[in-house]
Design a protein around this motif. Structure first.
Motif, short mmCIF file in Angstrom:
data_model
loop_
_atom_site.label_atom_id
_atom_site.label_comp_id
_atom_site.label_asym_id
_atom_site.label_seq_id
_atom_site.Cartn_x
_atom_site.Cartn_y
_atom_site.Cartn_z
N ALA A 145 -4.42 2.65 6.46
CA ALA A 145 -4.38 2.98 7.89
C ALA A 145 -2.98 3.44 8.24
O ALA A 145 -1.99 2.86 7.77
CB ALA A 145 -4.76 1.76 8.74
N VAL A 146 -2.91 4.47 9.06
CA VAL A 146 -1.63 5.05 9.47
C VAL A 146 -1.43 4.80 10.97
O VAL A 146 -2.41 4.86 11.74
CB VAL A 146 -1.61 6.57 9.15
CG1 VAL A 146 -0.38 7.25 9.73
CG2 VAL A 146 -1.69 6.79 7.64
N HIS A 147 -0.22 4.52 11.37
CA HIS A 147 0.07 4.28 12.79
C HIS A 147 -0.37 5.51 13.61
O HIS A 147 -0.05 6.65 13.23
CB HIS A 147 1.58 4.05 12.97
CG HIS A 147 1.92 3.43 14.27
ND1 HIS A 147 1.71 4.07 15.48
CD2 HIS A 147 2.44 2.22 14.57
CE1 HIS A 147 2.10 3.28 16.46
NE2 HIS A 147 2.54 2.14 15.94
N ARG A 157 0.28 10.29 12.88
CA ARG A 157 -0.81 10.87 12.09
C ARG A 157 -0.66 12.38 11.94
O ARG A 157 0.05 13.01 12.68
CB ARG A 157 -2.16 10.51 12.73
CG ARG A 157 -2.44 9.04 12.52
CD ARG A 157 -3.83 8.63 12.93
NE ARG A 157 -3.90 7.17 12.79
CZ ARG A 157 -4.76 6.41 13.41
NH1 ARG A 157 -5.65 6.94 14.22
NH2 ARG A 157 -4.75 5.10 13.23
N ARG A 158 -1.38 12.94 11.00
CA ARG A 158 -1.38 14.38 10.67
C ARG A 158 0.00 14.87 10.26
O ARG A 158 0.38 15.99 10.53
CB ARG A 158 -1.90 15.21 11.85
CG ARG A 158 -3.39 15.09 12.14
CD ARG A 158 -4.30 15.16 10.95
NE ARG A 158 -4.63 16.47 10.42
CZ ARG A 158 -5.66 17.20 10.79
NH1 ARG A 158 -6.47 16.77 11.73
NH2 ARG A 158 -5.91 18.36 10.21
N LYS A 159 0.74 13.99 9.58
CA LYS A 159 2.05 14.39 9.05
C LYS A 159 2.10 14.20 7.53
O LYS A 159 3.17 14.20 6.93
CB LYS A 159 3.16 13.57 9.72
CG LYS A 159 3.26 13.82 11.21
CD LYS A 159 4.35 13.00 11.85
CE LYS A 159 4.31 13.05 13.37
NZ LYS A 159 4.29 14.38 13.94
N GLY A 160 0.95 13.98 6.94
CA GLY A 160 0.90 13.87 5.48
C GLY A 160 1.19 12.49 4.92
O GLY A 160 1.26 12.31 3.70
N LEU A 161 1.35 11.49 5.80
CA LEU A 161 1.68 10.15 5.29
C LEU A 161 0.54 9.55 4.47
O LEU A 161 0.75 8.99 3.39
CB LEU A 161 2.05 9.20 6.44
CG LEU A 161 3.36 9.52 7.17
CD1 LEU A 161 3.59 8.51 8.28
CD2 LEU A 161 4.54 9.52 6.21
C1 LIG Z 1 -7.60 8.53 8.13
C2 LIG Z 1 -6.09 8.35 8.29
C3 LIG Z 1 -5.61 7.28 7.30
C4 LIG Z 1 -5.38 9.70 8.00
O1 LIG Z 1 -3.98 9.48 8.05
P1 LIG Z 1 -2.95 10.70 8.28
O2 LIG Z 1 -1.58 10.24 7.88
O3 LIG Z 1 -3.10 11.22 9.65
O4 LIG Z 1 -3.49 11.78 7.26
P2 LIG Z 1 -2.64 12.98 6.63
O5 LIG Z 1 -1.69 13.54 7.63
O6 LIG Z 1 -2.08 12.56 5.31
O7 LIG Z 1 -3.80 14.07 6.42
C5 LIG Z 1 -4.11 14.62 5.16
C6 LIG Z 1 -5.37 15.45 5.31
O8 LIG Z 1 -6.48 14.63 5.70
C7 LIG Z 1 -7.32 15.36 6.61
N1 LIG Z 1 -7.27 14.76 7.95
C8 LIG Z 1 -6.46 13.77 8.39
N2 LIG Z 1 -6.73 13.47 9.69
C9 LIG Z 1 -7.74 14.28 10.05
C10 LIG Z 1 -8.47 14.46 11.26
N3 LIG Z 1 -8.18 13.72 12.36
N4 LIG Z 1 -9.46 15.36 11.29
C11 LIG Z 1 -9.77 16.12 10.21
N5 LIG Z 1 -9.08 16.03 9.02
C12 LIG Z 1 -8.10 15.11 8.96
C13 LIG Z 1 -6.75 16.78 6.66
O9 LIG Z 1 -7.32 17.51 5.60
C14 LIG Z 1 -5.27 16.51 6.40
O10 LIG Z 1 -4.57 17.62 5.92
P3 LIG Z 1 -3.94 18.66 6.98
O11 LIG Z 1 -3.24 17.86 8.05
O12 LIG Z 1 -3.02 19.49 6.15
O13 LIG Z 1 -5.11 19.42 7.55
C15 LIG Z 1 -5.72 7.96 9.77
O14 LIG Z 1 -6.38 8.84 10.66
C16 LIG Z 1 -6.06 6.52 10.12
O15 LIG Z 1 -5.27 5.61 9.87
N6 LIG Z 1 -7.26 6.31 10.73
C17 LIG Z 1 -7.66 4.95 11.19
C18 LIG Z 1 -7.90 4.00 10.03
C19 LIG Z 1 -8.94 4.55 9.07
O16 LIG Z 1 -9.93 5.17 9.44
N7 LIG Z 1 -8.70 4.28 7.78
C20 LIG Z 1 -9.62 4.67 6.74
C21 LIG Z 1 -10.72 3.65 6.63
S1 LIG Z 1 -11.87 4.08 5.35
#
Ligand SMILES: CC(C)(COP(=O)(O)OP(=O)(O)OC[C@H]1O[C@@H](n2cnc3c(N)ncnc32)[C@H](O)[C@@H]1OP(=O)(O)O)[C@@H](O)C(=O)NCCC(=O)NCCS
Length: 154
Positions: free
Chosen positions: A87-89, A93-97
């Motif tokens: 899970a990301v704060h 989000r959407r910064k590649g973490l």
């Molecule tokens: C899912 C989650 C972990 C993604 O974290 P994040 O750091 O925002 O993801 P990233 O920035 O590394 O994204 C990598 C890729 O994932 C996909 N992605 C991430 N968020 C997305 C969104 N909201 N909608 C569509 N694609 C998404 C994209 O392909 C993205 O690449 P891009 O930004 O170049 O298009 C985050 O939204 C989160 O913590 N959600 C709540 C907890 C959760 O659902 N955990 C998973 C339980 S199974």
């Protein structure tokens, strides 16, 4: 004061406040619906920050601030394939973490000799499903609401 650098650290008592803030932000964002490996409350933090078993609990942190939380669990229970959670704060989000953290977790699982990692995702968790599919997970629909993903590490 100079800004702290990004790092991945094993969860320790020093990260308790940062984890508390992250859990509270996840609860406020309604993310408990998606991410519920355990309760996201203060009570669990005492256990989590003093955990000493075989499973792996990590934080992506900048100083005391926890930006993301990730885990590989199942070894304690005797499974060979660990279950991954992340899970990301909401603020960062959407910064590649998550993508970077997943690469790290896969490497950590490989170092333990795991041939694959697994996870479960709700069918309407588009962000997570897109992320995992892009990272090479293969999905099997378990029921209408949940999919099981597997990522082979060999
Ligand atoms: C899912 C989650 C972990 C993604 O974290 P994040 O750091 O925002 O993801 P990233 O920035 O590394 O994204 C990598 C890729 O994932 C996909 N992605 C991430 N968020 C997305 C969104 N909201 N909608 C569509 N694609 C998404 C994209 O392909 C993205 O690449 P891009 O930004 O170049 O298009 C985050 O939204 C989160 O913590 N959600 C709540 C907890 C959760 O659902 N955990 C998973 C339980 S199974």
């Amino acid at each position: 004061m100079e800004k702290a650098h990004l790092e991945v650290r094993q969860v320790t008592p020093a990260l308790k406040k940062g984890l508390e803030d992250l859990f509270s932000a996840l609860r406020a964002a309604g993310d408990e619906k998606w991410f519920h490996p355990h309760a996201l409350n203060i009570e669990i933090l005492e256990w989590l920050t003093h955990y000493k078993g075989k499973d792996l609990y990590y934080a992506m942190a900048e100083g005391e601030a926890v930006l993301a939380y990730g885990m590989l669990r199942g070894w304690d229970e005797g499974y060979e394939i660990p279950s991954l959670g992340i899970a990301v704060h909401p603020r960062v989000r959407r910064k590649g973490l998550a993508a970077a953290f997943l690469h790290f977790l896969h490497a950590a699982a490989r170092r333990r000799g795991a041939k694959a990692v697994r996870l479960t995702v709700d069918g309407d968790n588009v962000a997570a499903l897109t992320l995992y599919k892009n990272m090479g997970y293969q999905f099997k629909i378990e029921d209408l609401n949940r999919s099981v993903g597997m990522k082979y590490l060999e």
